[in-house]
Scaffold this motif. Sequence first.
Motif, PDB file in Angstrom:
ATOM      1  N   ARG A 139       0.789  -1.185  -0.032  1.00 25.19           N
ATOM      2  CA  ARG A 139       0.141  -0.001  -0.027  1.00 25.19           C
ATOM      3  C   ARG A 139       0.786   1.160   0.027  1.00 25.19           C
ATOM      4  NH1 ARG A 139      -5.088  -2.028   0.635  1.00 25.19           N
ATOM      5  NH2 ARG A 139      -5.514  -3.746   2.149  1.00 25.19           N
ATOM      6  N   MET A 140       0.313   2.209  -0.439  1.00 31.37           N
ATOM      7  CA  MET A 140       0.935   3.700  -0.347  1.00 31.37           C
ATOM      8  C   MET A 140      -0.068   4.830  -0.162  1.00 31.37           C
ATOM      9  SD  MET A 140       3.087   5.868  -3.255  1.00 31.37           S
ATOM     10  CE  MET A 140       2.548   4.785  -4.670  1.00 31.37           C
ATOM     11  N   LEU A 141       0.371   5.297   1.056  1.00 36.79           N
ATOM     12  CA  LEU A 141      -0.235   6.383   1.740  1.00 36.79           C
ATOM     13  C   LEU A 141       0.230   7.811   1.354  1.00 36.79           C
ATOM     14  CD1 LEU A 141      -2.608   6.608   3.650  1.00 36.79           C
ATOM     15  CD2 LEU A 141      -1.179   6.508   5.506  1.00 36.79           C
ATOM     16  N   GLU A 142      -0.424   8.408   0.580  1.00 33.05           N
ATOM     17  CA  GLU A 142       0.163   9.704   0.284  1.00 33.05           C
ATOM     18  C   GLU A 142       0.051  10.844   1.423  1.00 33.05           C
ATOM     19  OE1 GLU A 142      -0.252   9.820  -4.384  1.00 33.05           O
ATOM     20  OE2 GLU A 142      -2.297   9.938  -3.443  1.00 33.05           O
ATOM     21  N   ALA A 143       0.794  12.072   1.221  1.00 29.61           N
ATOM     22  CA  ALA A 143       0.988  12.801   2.054  1.00 29.61           C
ATOM     23  C   ALA A 143      -0.550  13.469   2.613  1.00 29.61           C
ATOM     24  CB  ALA A 143       1.738  14.215   1.518  1.00 29.61           C
ATOM     25  N   GLY A 144      -0.753  13.598   3.785  1.00 26.51           N
ATOM     26  CA  GLY A 144      -1.982  14.063   4.019  1.00 26.51           C
ATOM     27  C   GLY A 144      -3.222  13.375   4.430  1.00 26.51           C
ATOM     28  N   ARG A 145      -3.034  12.131   4.041  1.00 27.45           N
ATOM     29  CA  ARG A 145      -4.252  11.214   3.900  1.00 27.45           C
ATOM     30  C   ARG A 145      -4.282  10.032   4.887  1.00 27.45           C
ATOM     31  NH1 ARG A 145      -6.458  14.373   0.380  1.00 27.45           N
ATOM     32  NH2 ARG A 145      -5.969  14.299  -1.815  1.00 27.45           N
ATOM     33  N   PHE A 146      -5.326   9.517   5.310  1.00 25.86           N
ATOM     34  CA  PHE A 146      -5.322   8.385   6.152  1.00 25.86           C
ATOM     35  C   PHE A 146      -5.739   7.269   5.619  1.00 25.86           C
ATOM     36  CE2 PHE A 146      -7.037  12.277   8.065  1.00 25.86           C
ATOM     37  CZ  PHE A 146      -6.635  12.089   9.458  1.00 25.86           C
ATOM     38  N   SER A 147      -5.160   5.972   6.130  1.00 24.40           N
ATOM     39  CA  SER A 147      -5.468   4.843   5.715  1.00 24.40           C
ATOM     40  C   SER A 147      -7.022   4.627   5.909  1.00 24.40           C
ATOM     41  CB  SER A 147      -4.612   3.880   6.328  1.00 24.40           C
ATOM     42  OG  SER A 147      -4.963   3.657   7.697  1.00 24.40           O
ATOM     43  N   PHE A 148      -7.326   3.245   6.100  1.00 24.17           N
ATOM     44  CA  PHE A 148      -8.601   2.954   6.359  1.00 24.17           C
ATOM     45  C   PHE A 148      -9.225   3.566   7.723  1.00 24.17           C
ATOM     46  CE2 PHE A 148      -7.051  -0.609   3.907  1.00 24.17           C
ATOM     47  CZ  PHE A 148      -7.899  -0.752   2.869  1.00 24.17           C
ATOM     48  N   PRO A 149     -10.582   3.811   7.816  1.00 19.10           N
ATOM     49  CA  PRO A 149     -11.149   4.167   9.053  1.00 19.10           C
ATOM     50  C   PRO A 149     -10.592   3.349  10.142  1.00 19.10           C
ATOM     51  CG  PRO A 149     -12.845   4.038   7.296  1.00 19.10           C
ATOM     52  CD  PRO A 149     -11.524   3.680   6.770  1.00 19.10           C
ATOM     53  N   TYR A 150     -10.318   4.172  11.413  1.00 18.99           N
ATOM     54  CA  TYR A 150      -9.909   3.390  12.488  1.00 18.99           C
ATOM     55  C   TYR A 150     -10.829   2.255  12.730  1.00 18.99           C
ATOM     56  CZ  TYR A 150      -8.567   2.908  17.685  1.00 18.99           C
ATOM     57  OH  TYR A 150      -8.087   2.821  18.714  1.00 18.99           O
ATOM     58  N   LEU A 204       7.721  -0.047   4.464  1.00 19.66           N
ATOM     59  CA  LEU A 204       8.940  -0.072   3.589  1.00 19.66           C
ATOM     60  C   LEU A 204       9.595   0.959   3.076  1.00 19.66           C
ATOM     61  CD1 LEU A 204       6.654  -2.223   1.019  1.00 19.66           C
ATOM     62  CD2 LEU A 204       8.429  -3.229   2.656  1.00 19.66           C
ATOM     63  N   SER A 205       9.010   2.345   2.972  1.00 20.71           N
ATOM     64  CA  SER A 205       9.529   3.479   2.833  1.00 20.71           C
ATOM     65  C   SER A 205       8.605   4.512   3.440  1.00 20.71           C
ATOM     66  CB  SER A 205       9.919   3.680   1.559  1.00 20.71           C
ATOM     67  OG  SER A 205       8.638   3.876   0.647  1.00 20.71           O
ATOM     68  N   GLY A 206       9.416   5.839   3.969  1.00 20.46           N
ATOM     69  CA  GLY A 206       8.417   6.712   4.523  1.00 20.46           C
ATOM     70  C   GLY A 206       8.247   6.797   6.037  1.00 20.46           C
ATOM     71  N   CYS A 207       7.214   7.558   6.344  1.00 18.81           N
ATOM     72  CA  CYS A 207       6.863   7.123   7.853  1.00 18.81           C
ATOM     73  C   CYS A 207       5.401   7.694   7.966  1.00 18.81           C
ATOM     74  CB  CYS A 207       7.744   7.907   8.801  1.00 18.81           C
ATOM     75  SG  CYS A 207       7.924   9.632   8.607  1.00 18.81           S
ATOM     76  N   ALA A 208       4.856   7.518   8.997  1.00 20.78           N
ATOM     77  CA  ALA A 208       3.384   7.736   9.223  1.00 20.78           C
ATOM     78  C   ALA A 208       3.192   7.829  10.823  1.00 20.78           C
ATOM     79  CB  ALA A 208       2.294   7.038   8.631  1.00 20.78           C
ATOM     80  N   PHE A 262       1.775   7.223  17.637  1.00 18.46           N
ATOM     81  CA  PHE A 262       3.165   7.298  17.551  1.00 18.46           C
ATOM     82  C   PHE A 262       3.705   7.295  16.119  1.00 18.46           C
ATOM     83  CE2 PHE A 262       2.260   3.269  18.904  1.00 18.46           C
ATOM     84  CZ  PHE A 262       2.694   2.273  18.047  1.00 18.46           C
ATOM     85  N   GLU A 263       4.915   7.726  15.950  1.00 21.65           N
ATOM     86  CA  GLU A 263       5.315   7.701  14.422  1.00 21.65           C
ATOM     87  C   GLU A 263       6.050   6.203  14.292  1.00 21.65           C
ATOM     88  OE1 GLU A 263       8.367  10.358  13.103  1.00 21.65           O
ATOM     89  OE2 GLU A 263       7.136  12.150  13.740  1.00 21.65           O
ATOM     90  N   VAL A 264       5.885   5.748  12.944  1.00 20.56           N
ATOM     91  CA  VAL A 264       6.435   4.532  12.423  1.00 20.56           C
ATOM     92  C   VAL A 264       7.243   4.923  11.438  1.00 20.56           C
ATOM     93  CG1 VAL A 264       4.469   3.125  13.453  1.00 20.56           C
ATOM     94  CG2 VAL A 264       4.282   4.014  11.335  1.00 20.56           C
ATOM     95  N   HIS A 265       8.310   4.203  11.141  1.00 15.38           N
ATOM     96  CA  HIS A 265       9.430   4.506  10.169  1.00 15.38           C
ATOM     97  C   HIS A 265       9.925   3.335   9.375  1.00 15.38           C
ATOM     98  CE1 HIS A 265       9.888   8.445  12.227  1.00 15.38           C
ATOM     99  NE2 HIS A 265       9.819   7.616  13.263  1.00 15.38           N
ATOM    100  N   GLU A 266      10.471   3.476   8.362  1.00 14.48           N
ATOM    101  CA  GLU A 266      10.922   2.673   7.434  1.00 14.48           C
ATOM    102  C   GLU A 266      11.767   1.427   8.140  1.00 14.48           C
ATOM    103  OE1 GLU A 266      14.355   2.251   4.013  1.00 14.48           O
ATOM    104  OE2 GLU A 266      13.141   4.002   3.972  1.00 14.48           O
ATOM    105  N   ASN A 277      -0.583   9.826   7.174  1.00 18.04           N
ATOM    106  CA  ASN A 277       0.579  10.199   6.808  1.00 18.04           C
ATOM    107  C   ASN A 277       0.939  11.716   6.816  1.00 18.04           C
ATOM    108  OD1 ASN A 277       2.875  11.079   5.316  1.00 18.04           O
ATOM    109  ND2 ASN A 277       2.654   9.761   3.420  1.00 18.04           N
ATOM    110  N   HIS A 278       1.569  12.153   7.888  1.00 16.37           N
ATOM    111  CA  HIS A 278       1.937  13.574   8.245  1.00 16.37           C
ATOM    112  C   HIS A 278       2.957  14.263   7.552  1.00 16.37           C
ATOM    113  CE1 HIS A 278       4.612  11.218  10.478  1.00 16.37           C
ATOM    114  NE2 HIS A 278       5.268  12.234  10.833  1.00 16.37           N
TER     115      HIS A 278
END
Length: 166
Positions: free
Chosen positions: A42-53, A66-70, A79-83, A101-102
């Motif tokens: 999956r790819m979560l673009e900037a300023g977007r949420f994944s599925f609803p909680y 795999l890459s980036g953080c959210a 809390f932040e998760v990272h590559e 994705n903040h």
Amino acid sequence: MAVIIKHNELEYAAKESAISEFALLTGKKQSGAEKHMKYDIRMLEAGRFSFPYHFHRNSEELFVILSGCAVLRTPTEFFEVHEGDVIFFEMGPDGAHQLYNHTAEPCRYLDLRTVSGLDVCEYPDSGKINILPEQEVYQTGDQVDYYQGEAQVRDKWPESVLEKSR
């Protein structure tokens, strides 16, 4: 047979959403041979949420960033998760989760989950349940007693059958 998915060759498709904040892209897989283990890149673009909680009642889930953080939302914290991070979500309310994705860069992750028949996904924020894989969504406020509507059970049976038991 081994299935190799090359990240630089992967094409992504958007999941339709009526709410623009939910704009998750899913990689088109090269195989459909999975039986008991399901996964998506999956790819979560900037300023977007994944599925609803949400949480699952009959499925465990694992994310590998795999890459980036959210930012990850859980029942107790954000809390932040990272590559390179690996995050396990257990079944039930304690496994509830959502990503945001903040950052200005996309966050790519592997979403791996168990599948053993039907699953019920519950959305605590909106009070809904989703029966998977059928995607039947209901409000939990409509929950009724197990025996509601069953009081006239004898009316559904032929009298000739009921007489035999007397």
